[in-house]
Design a protein around this motif. Structure first.
Motif, mmCIF file in Angstrom:
data_model
loop_
_atom_site.group_PDB
_atom_site.id
_atom_site.type_symbol
_atom_site.label_atom_id
_atom_site.label_comp_id
_atom_site.label_asym_id
_atom_site.label_seq_id
_atom_site.Cartn_x
_atom_site.Cartn_y
_atom_site.Cartn_z
ATOM 1 N N UNK A 190 0.390 -1.377 -0.149
ATOM 2 C CA UNK A 190 0.554 -0.009 0.286
ATOM 3 C C UNK A 190 0.851 1.659 -0.258
ATOM 4 N N UNK A 191 2.365 1.556 0.312
ATOM 5 C CA UNK A 191 2.652 2.751 0.691
ATOM 6 C C UNK A 191 4.367 1.497 0.321
ATOM 7 N N UNK A 192 5.227 3.122 0.005
ATOM 8 C CA UNK A 192 6.446 2.222 -0.095
ATOM 9 C C UNK A 192 6.991 3.285 0.034
ATOM 10 N N UNK A 193 8.512 4.212 0.558
ATOM 11 C CA UNK A 193 8.840 5.302 0.998
ATOM 12 C C UNK A 193 10.071 5.473 1.097
ATOM 13 N N UNK A 194 11.243 5.871 0.756
ATOM 14 C CA UNK A 194 12.810 6.129 1.267
ATOM 15 C C UNK A 194 13.147 6.890 2.252
ATOM 16 N N UNK A 218 1.697 -2.654 3.884
ATOM 17 C CA UNK A 218 0.414 -2.808 2.932
ATOM 18 C C UNK A 218 -0.932 -2.650 3.711
ATOM 19 N N UNK A 219 -2.140 -4.189 4.408
ATOM 20 C CA UNK A 219 -2.854 -3.527 5.156
ATOM 21 C C UNK A 219 -3.295 -4.268 5.969
ATOM 22 N N UNK A 220 -4.116 -3.976 7.194
ATOM 23 C CA UNK A 220 -4.610 -4.630 7.857
ATOM 24 C C UNK A 220 -3.700 -4.725 9.034
ATOM 25 N N UNK A 221 -4.130 -4.909 10.271
ATOM 26 C CA UNK A 221 -3.505 -4.736 11.360
ATOM 27 C C UNK A 221 -4.090 -5.449 12.742
ATOM 28 N N UNK A 222 -3.714 -5.875 13.894
ATOM 29 C CA UNK A 222 -4.808 -6.943 14.353
ATOM 30 C C UNK A 222 -5.143 -5.759 15.936
ATOM 31 N N UNK A 223 -5.152 -5.001 16.001
ATOM 32 C CA UNK A 223 -5.147 -3.730 16.767
ATOM 33 C C UNK A 223 -6.251 -3.452 15.724
ATOM 34 N N UNK A 224 -7.196 -2.319 16.657
ATOM 35 C CA UNK A 224 -8.304 -1.841 16.274
ATOM 36 C C UNK A 224 -7.915 0.198 16.742
ATOM 37 N N UNK A 225 -7.161 0.355 17.191
ATOM 38 C CA UNK A 225 -6.999 1.487 17.763
ATOM 39 C C UNK A 225 -7.937 2.727 17.070
ATOM 40 N N UNK A 281 -7.807 -1.302 6.400
ATOM 41 C CA UNK A 281 -8.357 -1.798 4.745
ATOM 42 C C UNK A 281 -8.279 -3.853 4.776
ATOM 43 N N UNK A 282 -8.852 -3.584 3.945
ATOM 44 C CA UNK A 282 -8.402 -5.141 3.592
ATOM 45 C C UNK A 282 -7.728 -5.211 2.272
ATOM 46 N N UNK A 283 -7.540 -6.425 1.878
ATOM 47 C CA UNK A 283 -6.972 -6.463 0.496
ATOM 48 C C UNK A 283 -8.076 -6.145 -1.074
ATOM 49 N N UNK A 284 -8.997 -5.556 -0.322
ATOM 50 C CA UNK A 284 -10.128 -5.008 -1.421
ATOM 51 C C UNK A 284 -9.715 -3.207 -1.679
ATOM 52 N N UNK A 285 -8.875 -3.560 -0.538
ATOM 53 C CA UNK A 285 -7.990 -1.783 -0.265
ATOM 54 C C UNK A 285 -7.693 -1.147 -2.111
ATOM 55 N N UNK A 286 -8.223 0.196 -2.668
ATOM 56 C CA UNK A 286 -7.804 0.592 -4.419
ATOM 57 C C UNK A 286 -6.625 0.682 -4.761
ATOM 58 N N UNK A 287 -5.412 0.779 -3.880
ATOM 59 C CA UNK A 287 -4.090 1.414 -4.305
ATOM 60 C C UNK A 287 -3.061 0.569 -3.909
ATOM 61 N N UNK A 288 -3.492 -0.685 -3.784
ATOM 62 C CA UNK A 288 -2.342 -1.641 -3.569
ATOM 63 C C UNK A 288 -1.544 -1.960 -4.475
ATOM 64 N N UNK A 289 -0.087 -2.599 -5.016
ATOM 65 C CA UNK A 289 0.316 -2.500 -5.935
ATOM 66 C C UNK A 289 1.171 -4.212 -5.328
ATOM 67 N N UNK A 290 0.920 -5.251 -6.357
ATOM 68 C CA UNK A 290 2.146 -5.922 -6.546
ATOM 69 C C UNK A 290 3.326 -5.763 -6.298
ATOM 70 N N UNK A 291 4.191 -7.001 -5.782
ATOM 71 C CA UNK A 291 6.013 -6.659 -5.452
ATOM 72 C C UNK A 291 6.442 -8.317 -5.544
ATOM 73 N N UNK A 292 7.184 -8.242 -5.003
ATOM 74 C CA UNK A 292 8.381 -9.787 -5.221
ATOM 75 C C UNK A 292 9.038 -9.501 -3.959
ATOM 76 N N UNK A 293 8.791 -10.070 -2.928
ATOM 77 C CA UNK A 293 10.573 -10.148 -2.296
ATOM 78 C C UNK A 293 11.812 -9.494 -2.742
ATOM 79 N N UNK A 294 12.817 -9.289 -3.547
ATOM 80 C CA UNK A 294 13.426 -9.254 -4.637
ATOM 81 C C UNK A 294 13.390 -8.504 -5.133
ATOM 82 N N UNK A 295 11.959 -7.587 -5.161
ATOM 83 C CA UNK A 295 12.216 -6.475 -6.587
ATOM 84 C C UNK A 295 12.477 -5.458 -5.050
ATOM 85 N N UNK A 296 11.290 -5.366 -3.729
ATOM 86 C CA UNK A 296 11.823 -5.374 -2.660
ATOM 87 C C UNK A 296 13.610 -4.573 -2.273
ATOM 88 N N UNK A 297 13.237 -5.329 -2.392
ATOM 89 C CA UNK A 297 15.142 -5.764 -1.657
ATOM 90 C C UNK A 297 16.409 -4.840 -2.979
#
Length: 348
Positions: free
Chosen positions: A53-57, A79-86, A97-113
């Motif tokens: 959902x989000x990435x930045x340097x 990404x999206x989701x949390x086990x708390x609901x503060x 939110x869940x996986x239907x959040x409209x601004x999600x992009x697919x990524x691999x671990x290799x791409x993140x590295x």
């Protein structure tokens, strides 16, 4: 979608998730409290594997980490989701939110590295929402990052069961753990989970058993967790269980999400918490969300001189050499020396 780790089948095609202390029992077709783990045909699946959902340097100080490779860059992903609901969550748009959040992009671990290296980041920070909810992807990415010489950082509420944390911990170098308050009542009413204890346990295991660098953040909310005795009890616990050199950040609350009825935390309240923690014996206490405040600086616990002078996320002066105060020689618990931050050749 990928089959989740840490679950067991139950009668009636139900499953029990063992990732976090909520230990949700999930019926066929339903989701756990995090909204991201779903029972499909009697198996538990994670629905956000590789979904970003989000990435930045980011400046590492933004995590906040003040004693871990100061001045360096952390490639931050969420990404999206949390086990708390503060009810005061500042990132509620993704955490609730869940996986239907409209601004999600697919990524691999290799791409993140690759991206982390491309932007000259020394670390990958799993942040923005709760990284526990992204457990499988965080684990895979952290293993790859470690092999590629990158550090791994968790910015987390610490609310994870012991077994999954122990599997992940060998790949984690630093954590900022958000201690919401120092009472179970706050956790029940505000964070919507039963107890603070799992977060405390995670912090202790991380530092004592795995040698992970741990810093703590305590967001002070007027009338809810700002009592003097609560702050003192928190500081005493930190000293006893994690050590008096553990950095603690007291951060200023601003109204967010469902908690709009309270005003921003007065700066004097943050300053009071700062003084209390120092009185109790914590050596490195910081003020958060108060740019330009003297509480942003790192002071020598022996001679009292400012060793790291900050303005927000920027380091303006640095007076630590070979892990010691330049003025009196006192050892300072800093991992890594000061580095000027740069993104693709541009120095900040």
């Amino acid at each position: 979608m990928r089959e989740a780790m840490y679950w067991e089948p139950l009668e009636g095609n139900r499953v029990r998730c063992h990732l976090c202390p909520l230990n949700c029992i999930v019926s066929e077709g339903q989701r756990g409290s995090c909204r991201i783990r779903k029972n499909i045909n009697g198996k538990l699946y994670t629905l956000n594997y590789g979904k970003v959902s989000s990435m930045a340097a980011d400046p590492i100080e933004k995590k906040p980490l003040y004693h871990f490779h100061p001045g360096s860059c952390a490639f931050s992903i969420g990404t999206v989701g949390c086990n708390m609901h503060c009810i005061h969550c500042q990132n509620w748009e993704i955490s609730q939110a869940d996986e239907r959040f409209p601004y999600l992009e697919n990524a691999t671990s290799e791409a993140i590295v690759r991206l982390a290296k491309h932007y000259n980041c020394e670390s990958i920070a799993y942040t923005y929402n709760e990284p526990t909810i992204w457990y499988e992807f965080v684990l895979d990415t952290a293993k790859l990052a470690k092999n590629e010489g990158l550090n791994n950082i968790l910015v987390t509420n610490g609310y994870i069961n012991e077994a999954p944390f122990r599997e992940l911990a060998p790949y984690i170098d630093a954590m900022n753990i958000d201690i919401k308050a120092f009472s179970d009542e706050f956790y029940r009413k505000v964070a919507k989970v039963p107890s603070i204890e799992p977060s405390k346990r995670t912090a202790i295991i991380a530092k004592r058993e795995f040698g992970i660098h741990v810093e703590l953040t305590y967001l002070i909310i007027p009338t809810l967790n700002d009592k003097e005795e609560e702050i003192r009890s928190f500081a005493r616990w930190v000293i006893k269980e994690l050590g008096d050199d553990t950095p603690v950040h007291f951060s200023r609350f601003f109204p967010h999400y469902e908690l709009l009825s309270l005003p921003p935390t007065p700066v004097r309240t943050i300053e009071k918490a700062y003084r209390i923690a120092r009185e109790e014996g914590l050596k490195f206490v910081y003020t958060g969300n108060v740019p330009g405040h003297e509480g942003e600086h790192t002071y020598c616990p022996k001679c009292g001189k400012p060793l790291i002078v900050r303005w927000g996320f920027t380091i303006e002066e640095y007076h630590i050499k070979d892990g010691k105060c330049e003025y009196c020689g006192e050892p300072i618990s800093i991992i890594g020396g000061h580095k000027k931050r740069h993104y693709r050749g541009m120095w900040w």
